[in-house]
Design an enzyme around this catalytic site. Structure first.
Site, short mmCIF file in Angstrom:
data_model
loop_
_atom_site.label_atom_id
_atom_site.label_comp_id
_atom_site.label_asym_id
_atom_site.label_seq_id
_atom_site.Cartn_x
_atom_site.Cartn_y
_atom_site.Cartn_z
N ILE A 12 -20.94 35.54 -4.50
CA ILE A 12 -20.34 34.88 -5.68
C ILE A 12 -21.45 34.36 -6.59
O ILE A 12 -21.36 34.45 -7.82
CB ILE A 12 -19.37 33.76 -5.27
CG1 ILE A 12 -18.29 34.32 -4.34
CG2 ILE A 12 -18.73 33.12 -6.50
CD1 ILE A 12 -17.33 33.27 -3.77
N ALA A 28 -17.66 25.28 -4.84
CA ALA A 28 -17.88 25.65 -3.43
C ALA A 28 -16.96 24.84 -2.52
O ALA A 28 -15.82 25.25 -2.26
CB ALA A 28 -19.34 25.44 -3.08
N ARG A 29 -17.45 23.74 -2.04
CA ARG A 29 -16.68 22.82 -1.21
C ARG A 29 -17.07 21.40 -1.62
O ARG A 29 -18.25 21.12 -1.87
CB ARG A 29 -17.01 23.01 0.28
CG ARG A 29 -16.42 24.25 0.90
CD ARG A 29 -14.90 24.11 1.10
NE ARG A 29 -14.32 25.27 1.77
CZ ARG A 29 -13.75 26.29 1.14
NH1 ARG A 29 -13.70 26.32 -0.18
NH2 ARG A 29 -13.22 27.29 1.82
N GLU A 47 -9.47 16.64 -0.61
CA GLU A 47 -8.39 17.26 -1.40
C GLU A 47 -7.04 17.04 -0.73
O GLU A 47 -6.96 17.05 0.49
CB GLU A 47 -8.67 18.76 -1.54
CG GLU A 47 -9.91 19.00 -2.37
CD GLU A 47 -10.35 20.47 -2.36
OE1 GLU A 47 -9.60 21.33 -1.90
OE2 GLU A 47 -11.47 20.72 -2.83
N HIS A 78 -8.84 23.05 -7.21
CA HIS A 78 -9.24 24.11 -6.26
C HIS A 78 -8.52 25.43 -6.57
O HIS A 78 -7.73 25.94 -5.77
CB HIS A 78 -8.97 23.68 -4.81
CG HIS A 78 -9.76 24.46 -3.80
ND1 HIS A 78 -10.23 23.93 -2.63
CD2 HIS A 78 -10.20 25.75 -3.81
CE1 HIS A 78 -10.89 24.85 -1.94
NE2 HIS A 78 -10.88 25.98 -2.65
C1 8YV Z 1 -8.58 29.12 -1.38
C2 8YV Z 1 -11.11 29.13 -0.83
O1 8YV Z 1 -8.47 27.81 -1.66
O2 8YV Z 1 -11.71 31.34 -0.30
C3 8YV Z 1 -11.91 30.15 -0.11
O3 8YV Z 1 -12.79 29.76 0.67
O4 8YV Z 1 -11.39 27.98 -0.80
C4 8YV Z 1 -9.95 29.57 -1.63
O5 8YV Z 1 -10.04 30.82 -2.12
C5 8YV Z 1 -7.77 29.38 -0.17
O6 8YV Z 1 -8.48 29.73 0.95
C6 8YV Z 1 -6.57 30.25 -0.38
O7 8YV Z 1 -5.86 30.44 0.79
#
Ligand code: 8YV
Length: 323
Positions: free
Chosen positions: A162, A238-239, A268, A286
């Site tokens: 990404i 990211a997170r 979140e 998110h």
């Molecule tokens: C979604 C994400 O929030 O891919 C990830 O790691 O954080 C996101 O794409 C989520 O997992 C959708 O289910």
């Protein structure tokens, strides 16, 4: 999504641990016996079903630890619909012979697109400008001037798939690109900095796109924000765990940095009220991968991982630790 009907008695049992996309749950319901979050909502039903559950379907934000795995002696696979799997205890899964899969690749474009939207949005104040027009303030005078994006210096914390997609887009805006990561990637033409702090001191937009988890917890702290400086912007796709949120709020309040574009948060879906109040902060809930097209591709891949396991075929996308 190709789903073949099977004899219900032969269907594998799957536990979902999140409110998953309807695209995925529809496919799961056709192919498997699904226990929808019964571990949280129906303890008696869960206790009865647990010995037969062979799969967990999770989202990128799900937390699956050893305690849950220990209640599922027949568990074989945890399929995450998301690229991030920092909430899954992969070591515990491996120790129990459970494979973990995720959905890399298919969401690169969307997350990179959103990173650019946040860079452009926070610098050009598109949300604030929209509020300005709707509040009828334009006739009283123009908005304060914004910050130019084209030609600015982009710093990426993380240079995986990404990160590279964000860099590709930034080049179209004539931005210079530099990055920090665990190690330099010799094949890339971008400047490498050994730490987030060193990178922050040399960029205008610091974009966080590194996996979450213990290794990156609060990597962006008060020192990094001070290095980014009063003309710098932080963007996080990211997170939430990668940023020290209290330090970020303090830096924004004291003008240590110019602004922030945030798609992810520490706890979140809670977003601190202090952030709501700031006009130089752009907030999204998110939504990095939240388009119809990408969520369909993610659901498909998450489903195909489950299908492959039960068909005895090679798994399309195990996490690297399980590959
Ligand atoms: C979604 C994400 O929030 O891919 C990830 O790691 O954080 C996101 O794409 C989520 O997992 C959708 O289910």
């Amino acid at each position: 999504m190709t789903v073949t009907s099977q004899n219900p008695a032969a269907r594998a049992h799957v536990l979902t641990v999140a409110n998953l996309s309807p695209l995925l749950t529809a496919a799961l319901n056709e192919a498997f016996v699904v226990h929808h979050r019964t571990h949280e909502t129906d303890p008696a039903g869960f206790a009865q079903a647990a010995p037969g559950i062979q799969a967990i379907a999770a989202s990128g934000e799900s937390k699956v630890g050893a305690v849950l795995m220990d209640q599922l002696p027949a568990l074989r696979i945890i399929s995450v619909m998301g690229v991030g799997y920092d909430g899954i205890d992969v070591a515990a899964a491996k120790a129990r012979g459970v494979v973990v899969t995720h959905t890399p690749g298919v969401l690169n474009d969307d997350v990179a697109d959103l990173a650019l939207a946040l860079i452009l949005g926070v610098a050009r104040r598109t949300a604030a400008a929209d509020r300005y027009v709707r509040a009828g303030r334009w006739p009283s005078g123009p908005m304060p001037l914004a910050r130019k994006v084209s030609g600015a210096r982009l710093g990426l914390v993380g240079m995986g798939r990404i990160g590279q997609a964000i860099a590709d887009r930034a080049l179209a805006f004539s931005m210079s690109v530099a990055y920090t990561a665990r190690s330099a990637k010799a094949e890339l033409p971008y400047r490498f900095w050994p730490s987030a702090r060193a990178l922050a001191a040399e960029c205008d937009f610091l974009v966080v796109i590194t996996p979450g988890g213990a290794g990156t917890r609060q990597l962006i702290d008060a020192d990094v924000l001070a290095a980014l400086g009063a003309n710098g912007y932080l963007v996080n796709v990211a997170r939430g765990s990668v940023v020290d949120q209290a330090a970020l709020i303090d830096a924004l309040q004291r003008g240590v940095i110019a602004g922030a574009g945030l798609d992810v948060f520490e706890n979140e879906p809670e977003v601190p009220a202090a952030l709501w109040a700031m006009d130089n902060v752009l907030l999204t809930p998110h939504i990095g991968s939240a388009t119809t097209q990408t969520r369909a591709a993610m659901a498909d891949l998450a489903f195909r991982n489950l299908q492959a396991l039960f068909a005895g075929a090679a798994l399309p996308s195990p996490v690297p630790e399980c590959g």
